[in-house]
Design a protein around this motif. Structure first.
Motif, mmCIF file in Angstrom:
data_model
loop_
_atom_site.group_PDB
_atom_site.id
_atom_site.type_symbol
_atom_site.label_atom_id
_atom_site.label_comp_id
_atom_site.label_asym_id
_atom_site.label_seq_id
_atom_site.Cartn_x
_atom_site.Cartn_y
_atom_site.Cartn_z
ATOM 1 N N SER C 2 -20.707 -0.380 -5.377
ATOM 2 C CA SER C 2 -21.164 1.151 -5.848
ATOM 3 C C SER C 2 -20.513 2.207 -5.113
ATOM 4 O O SER C 2 -19.944 1.831 -4.059
ATOM 5 N N LEU C 3 -20.369 3.380 -5.591
ATOM 6 C CA LEU C 3 -19.776 4.459 -4.654
ATOM 7 C C LEU C 3 -20.468 4.551 -3.287
ATOM 8 O O LEU C 3 -19.683 4.895 -2.289
ATOM 9 N N PHE C 4 -21.805 4.736 -3.424
ATOM 10 C CA PHE C 4 -22.520 4.854 -2.159
ATOM 11 C C PHE C 4 -22.106 3.595 -1.116
ATOM 12 O O PHE C 4 -22.050 4.142 0.033
ATOM 13 N N LYS C 5 -22.045 2.594 -1.472
ATOM 14 C CA LYS C 5 -21.680 1.569 -0.891
ATOM 15 C C LYS C 5 -20.330 1.830 -0.043
ATOM 16 O O LYS C 5 -19.993 1.274 0.915
ATOM 17 N N GLU C 6 -19.385 2.282 -0.924
ATOM 18 C CA GLU C 6 -17.779 2.513 -0.635
ATOM 19 C C GLU C 6 -18.023 3.393 0.554
ATOM 20 O O GLU C 6 -17.224 3.236 1.470
ATOM 21 N N PHE C 7 -18.944 4.499 0.491
ATOM 22 C CA PHE C 7 -18.870 5.403 1.583
ATOM 23 C C PHE C 7 -19.541 4.790 2.911
ATOM 24 O O PHE C 7 -19.238 4.873 4.116
ATOM 25 N N LEU C 8 -20.835 4.076 2.672
ATOM 26 C CA LEU C 8 -21.720 3.402 3.674
ATOM 27 C C LEU C 8 -20.712 2.430 4.601
ATOM 28 O O LEU C 8 -21.027 2.387 5.764
ATOM 29 N N PHE C 50 -8.678 13.964 3.288
ATOM 30 C CA PHE C 50 -7.740 14.537 2.596
ATOM 31 C C PHE C 50 -6.491 13.667 2.606
ATOM 32 O O PHE C 50 -5.943 13.569 1.325
ATOM 33 N N SER C 51 -6.005 13.005 3.647
ATOM 34 C CA SER C 51 -5.049 12.205 3.391
ATOM 35 C C SER C 51 -5.290 10.950 2.312
ATOM 36 O O SER C 51 -4.434 10.553 1.446
ATOM 37 N N ASN C 52 -6.476 10.387 2.396
ATOM 38 C CA ASN C 52 -6.742 9.560 1.506
ATOM 39 C C ASN C 52 -6.620 10.066 0.018
ATOM 40 O O ASN C 52 -6.359 9.407 -0.891
ATOM 41 N N ILE C 53 -7.155 11.275 -0.197
ATOM 42 C CA ILE C 53 -7.130 11.848 -1.523
ATOM 43 C C ILE C 53 -5.632 12.080 -2.137
ATOM 44 O O ILE C 53 -5.499 11.504 -3.142
ATOM 45 N N SER C 56 -4.052 8.590 -2.568
ATOM 46 C CA SER C 56 -4.533 8.323 -3.876
ATOM 47 C C SER C 56 -3.933 8.801 -5.057
ATOM 48 O O SER C 56 -3.608 8.169 -6.191
ATOM 49 N N LEU C 57 -3.726 10.270 -4.992
ATOM 50 C CA LEU C 57 -3.341 11.004 -6.213
ATOM 51 C C LEU C 57 -1.806 10.791 -6.207
ATOM 52 O O LEU C 57 -1.504 10.641 -7.407
ATOM 53 N N ILE C 58 -0.862 10.322 -5.354
ATOM 54 C CA ILE C 58 0.510 10.272 -5.548
ATOM 55 C C ILE C 58 0.677 8.736 -5.570
ATOM 56 O O ILE C 58 2.097 8.242 -5.484
ATOM 57 N N LYS C 59 -0.068 7.942 -5.610
ATOM 58 C CA LYS C 59 0.208 6.488 -5.597
ATOM 59 C C LYS C 59 0.959 6.035 -6.507
ATOM 60 O O LYS C 59 1.796 5.069 -6.335
ATOM 61 N N GLY C 60 0.684 6.323 -7.759
ATOM 62 C CA GLY C 60 1.790 6.068 -9.061
ATOM 63 C C GLY C 60 3.170 6.595 -8.831
ATOM 64 O O GLY C 60 4.053 5.946 -9.709
ATOM 65 N N PHE C 61 3.078 7.763 -7.944
ATOM 66 C CA PHE C 61 4.597 8.483 -8.047
ATOM 67 C C PHE C 61 5.525 7.842 -6.891
ATOM 68 O O PHE C 61 6.755 7.822 -7.049
ATOM 69 N N PHE C 117 -6.644 1.271 1.581
ATOM 70 C CA PHE C 117 -7.398 1.250 0.582
ATOM 71 C C PHE C 117 -7.153 2.395 -0.388
ATOM 72 O O PHE C 117 -6.737 2.210 -1.626
ATOM 73 N N ALA C 118 -6.604 3.449 -0.016
ATOM 74 C CA ALA C 118 -6.237 4.530 -0.766
ATOM 75 C C ALA C 118 -5.293 4.397 -1.824
ATOM 76 O O ALA C 118 -5.179 4.807 -2.782
ATOM 77 N N ALA C 119 -4.096 3.615 -1.344
ATOM 78 C CA ALA C 119 -3.034 3.472 -2.285
ATOM 79 C C ALA C 119 -3.218 2.349 -3.385
ATOM 80 O O ALA C 119 -2.575 2.115 -4.279
ATOM 81 N N LYS C 120 -4.762 1.656 -3.204
ATOM 82 C CA LYS C 120 -5.060 0.851 -4.442
ATOM 83 C C LYS C 120 -6.403 1.385 -5.209
ATOM 84 O O LYS C 120 -6.847 0.667 -5.981
ATOM 85 N N ASN C 121 -6.743 2.703 -4.920
ATOM 86 C CA ASN C 121 -8.067 3.035 -5.406
ATOM 87 C C ASN C 121 -7.993 4.444 -6.099
ATOM 88 O O ASN C 121 -7.061 5.072 -5.630
ATOM 89 N N ASN C 122 -8.981 4.853 -6.772
ATOM 90 C CA ASN C 122 -9.030 6.327 -7.521
ATOM 91 C C ASN C 122 -9.094 7.102 -6.275
ATOM 92 O O ASN C 122 -9.947 6.887 -5.409
ATOM 93 N N PRO C 123 -8.829 8.369 -6.764
ATOM 94 C CA PRO C 123 -9.235 9.621 -5.614
ATOM 95 C C PRO C 123 -10.430 9.528 -4.957
ATOM 96 O O PRO C 123 -10.846 9.933 -4.175
ATOM 97 N N LEU C 124 -11.289 9.483 -6.046
ATOM 98 C CA LEU C 124 -12.831 9.701 -5.657
ATOM 99 C C LEU C 124 -13.202 8.343 -4.611
ATOM 100 O O LEU C 124 -13.937 8.875 -3.789
ATOM 101 N N ARG C 125 -12.988 7.173 -5.077
ATOM 102 C CA ARG C 125 -13.242 6.236 -3.988
ATOM 103 C C ARG C 125 -12.602 6.248 -2.682
ATOM 104 O O ARG C 125 -13.193 6.129 -1.644
#
Lengths: 326, 213, 197
Positions: C2-8, C50-53, C56-61, C117-125
């Motif tokens: 869950s998203l909350f667990k991701e944060f925790l 911010f670096s994670n976001i 995650s945004l540019i991971k496909g690029f 993490f960020a390179a494998k997940n969506n920006p929110l996570r």
């Protein structure tokens, strides 16, 4: 094919009778003259200091053993008590009691038990205790007082140790304080007069030497470390135009060379390695005393060489029986 | 070949976007950063010479192979009433930068340690303020709306230098109002700061006598 | 998850400092006082989130073979921005932690989370992960800094704690940092073991 060296006899075997307990209490006995002399010089404060440190070390050991689920009885084997005694030997007599207690606790809990208990520590616990205290309470660890008989008192303005005098005022200040060279050697040797100043256990070089020789005769230690330590210190001091006799009589040189550098757990296994170890200690002591920020460097030099022990052991390992010569 | 171009292009784009972003942020923050630096220097200048009304440009003289930077200090009628010497000396573990305000005859008006990174709790105490507000007091004062007392913002170690002549600038361990009392456990830092005050004054007086200013 | 667990998870279960042993250099260097520790912790939270976001945004690029240099550029960019903003608008803070801010570039928490993490997940996570990890870092460094500053300087946020007590100076020095870090990590492990039972 017969190989006499590999022959095993059947029981009963002859036992040497040596045990950790026996070794530790022999060392205690060897330290006894210095201990008694410190009581004569510093009186009640030295008694309080040493007793508290020894008891507290044993309490810490017992608690650690309990937590580690080891037999608690081993706290009586004397190793913890000896660490406590050596911590108290390595602090000035006027230090507030809770400080050496903290140093003792650190020595037993962190340096000894966290590394696996008796025989597993990398560094000499008592010396880490001292280094910790010196870094933490530089003011209390460097304010000295002469023995009460010689005009010192707890409230007196702090005086300089002989090594401190040498560091700040040079040879002249030393001669001025002691009168003459002859009386300086005598005072330092017997921890008398102007020589009755310093850490609790390092006052009298002669009594420590006596204890060291006792250990040597009982076969607890070999001559390699103390002699190479003191000899190197004297020779290097002489080469750099210092006073070699003063160098080995003053400060913690005797205490360090006979009782702390020789710690079985933290010194090299082979005689060759022990010689190198002792020489390193002597050289580092001289370097710290001459060019370092502190007047005394025995404790740091032994700790640094403790760290080098695995390396020394690797270089001078005995050939494993049966393997080829290199 | 195609992959190399592809990789190069991607890197180029990312680096380009980052570069443009940085230049934008730089444009926003350039002025405040400069202002903050000037403010710090100005505060130091005022503390090192209370009573001055303005300061001259940074100048430098050289004597005995050592360069000293200094400011002239003016009063309201634009008369030179003293100087501020900027000097740097190696301490126990960092470079200590000191600004020393002096009268024309070399007497210290006040000093200000501008930069140091000495051992916290020992050498760094050169910046320790005389007030020793405890956590308890601070906590209590949160709930009592009384106005806080105005506290001196001159560290006691630096305050000692005021009014001393260069000959007085000797570090001693026991408390002595005539000389500089060392910070306990930090003799090296104390000596370094004292040197950073004394040495430029002596150089300054020498340069002045030789007419090199 | 869950998203909350991701944060925790960054706060206890996968605390970057005490479990993953990432970012130890800034932890040891800035935990001498609470002021520095909190400043460092807050700037890591900002940069990490911010670096994670962005990553995650540019991971496909970004092609996987040149992902590391790309991440480094992104992180260096963010760090420089934070550094300039602090220097411009909070000069006192900049004086205290200016040197450490520049060290965030090589703080392995940030590159580690980008890569793992960020390179494998969506920006929110990725954002939640960065936020959680940053807060975990802040908590860990604050605990260490509290112990060190109180014991080593008898202060907390620069205010005296026990008037008239001689602090244990070594706790402020690098040796005290290593000692405290080891002990805090040990305590966390003991607590975690208890919980598992």
């Amino acid at each position: 094919m017969e190989n006499k060296l590999l022959k095993l006899s059947s029981s009963p075997h002859i036992r040497s009778g040596d045990s950790v307990t026996k070794v530790m209490w022999t060392v205690f006995l060897a330290l006894l003259p210095a201990l008694i002399w410190s009581y004569v010089i510093f009186g009640l404060m030295a008694v309080k200091l040493t007793v508290v440190c020894v008891l507290f070390a044993m309490v810490c050991e017992a608690v650690c053993l309990k937590v580690r689920k080891q037999p608690i009885n081993s706290c009586w084997d004397g190793s913890a008590a000896l660490t406590g005694l050596l911590v108290s030997f390595n602090v000035p007599p006027t230090i507030p009691l809770w400080m050496p207690m903290l140093g003792t606790a650190l020595a037993i809990v962190i340096v000894k038990q966290c590394f696996g208990g008796l025989g597993c520590n990398i560094f000499n616990p008592a010396l880490i205790g001292r280094a910790f205290l010196l870094a933490s309470f530089p003011k209390h660890m460097t304010s000295w007082t002469l023995g009460a008989q010689f005009g010192g008192s707890v409230d007196a303005v702090s005086q300089a140790t002989p090594l401190g005098l040498l560091k700040e005022g040079g040879q002249e200040a030393l001669l001025q304080a002691f009168g003459s060279k002859g009386s300086m050697y005598l005072d330092l040797l017997f921890g008398y007069g102007r020589g009755a100043i310093g850490c609790v256990g390092e006052i009298s070089a002669a009594l420590l030497l006596l204890g060291g020789l006792f250990l040597l005769i009982r076969g607890i230690i070999t001559w390699h470390i103390p002699i190479s330590f003191l000899l190197t210190l004297a020779v290097v001091t002489f080469l750099f135009k210092g006073d070699p006799l003063f160098a080995i009589l003053s400060g913690g040189a005797m205490l360090g060379a006979w009782f702390m550098a020789t710690d079985m757990v933290t010194s090299p296994l082979t005689h060759k390695g022990q010689l190198i170890f002792g020489m390193g200690c002597g050289l580092l002591t001289f370097i710290i005393r001459r060019w370092g920020g502190y007047p005394e460097g025995v404790s740091y030099s032994i700790l640094i060489m403790n760290a080098a022990v695995p390396l020394i052991d690797g270089l001078f390992a005995n050939r494993v029986f049966g393997t080829g010569k290199k | 070949m195609k992959t190399i171009l592809h990789y190069g292009l991607v890197l180029l784009i990312i680096a380009g976007v980052a570069g443009v972003g940085l230049s934008l942020v730089d444009r926003i923050t350039k002025e405040p950063i400069k202002a903050a630096q000037n403010k710090r220097l100005e505060e130091g200048q005022k503390l090192a010479f209370p009573g001055a009304s303005s300061f001259g440009e940074l100048k430098t003289f050289e004597t005995e192979g050592k360069a000293v930077s200094y400011y002239e200090v003016f009063d309201e009628s634009q008369k030179v009433i003293g100087y501020e010497l900027l000097y740097q000396v190696g301490g126990y573990q960092s470079q200590i930068k000191v600004l020393t305000g002096i009268e024309p005859d070399g007497k210290v008006v006040a000093i200000r340690v501008l930069e140091q990174a000495e051992t916290p709790g020992l050498g760094a105490e050169v910046d320790a303020l005389p007030s020793n507000q405890s956590l308890l007091c601070a906590f209590v004062s949160l709930f009592s709306p009384e106005p806080e007392k105005e506290e001196s913002n001159i560290p006691w170690f630096q305050a000692q230098f005021s009014g001393k002549t260069p000959e007085d600038l000797v570090v001693v361990k026991a408390k002595d109002p005539k000389h500089i009392t060392a910070l306990s456990g930090a003799t090296i830092t104390s000596t370094a700061v004292t040197k950073a005050v004394k040495e430029p004054i002596e150089l300054f007086l020498k340069a002045k006598a030789e007419g090199k200013l | 998850m869950s998203l909350f667990k991701e944060f925790l998870k960054g706060i206890w279960e996968k605390n970057p400092v005490l479990v993953l042993s990432l970012g130890l250099c800034p932890t040891l260097a800035t935990s001498g006082s609470m002021k520095n520790a909190v400043g460092m912790g807050l700037s890591v939270i900002a940069v990490l989130t911010f670096s994670n976001i962005i990553i995650s945004l540019i991971k496909g690029f970004v092609p996987s073979k040149i992902r590391i240099p790309c991440y480094i550029i992104v992180i260096a960019f963010l760090v420089t921005v934070v550094d300039m903003l602090i220097a411009g608008f909070a000069p006192e803070l900049s004086k205290a932690i200016g040197l450490f801010i520049k060290l965030i570039v090589v703080n392995c928490i940030i590159l580690g989370r980008a890569e793992a993490f960020a390179a494998k997940n969506n920006p929110l996570r990725a954002a939640l992960d960065g936020l959680g990890m940053g807060i975990g870092f802040l908590i860990a460094i604050s605990i260490i800094a509290t112990i060190r500053e109180v014991l080593g300087a008898n202060k907390w946020f620069g205010l005296t704690v026990f008037p008239g007590w001689d602090p244990i100076g070594i706790m402020i020095l690098p040796a005290g940092a290593l000692l405290t870090f080891g002990l805090v990590m040990a305590v966390r492990n003991v607590l975690a073991q208890r919980r598992a039972k």
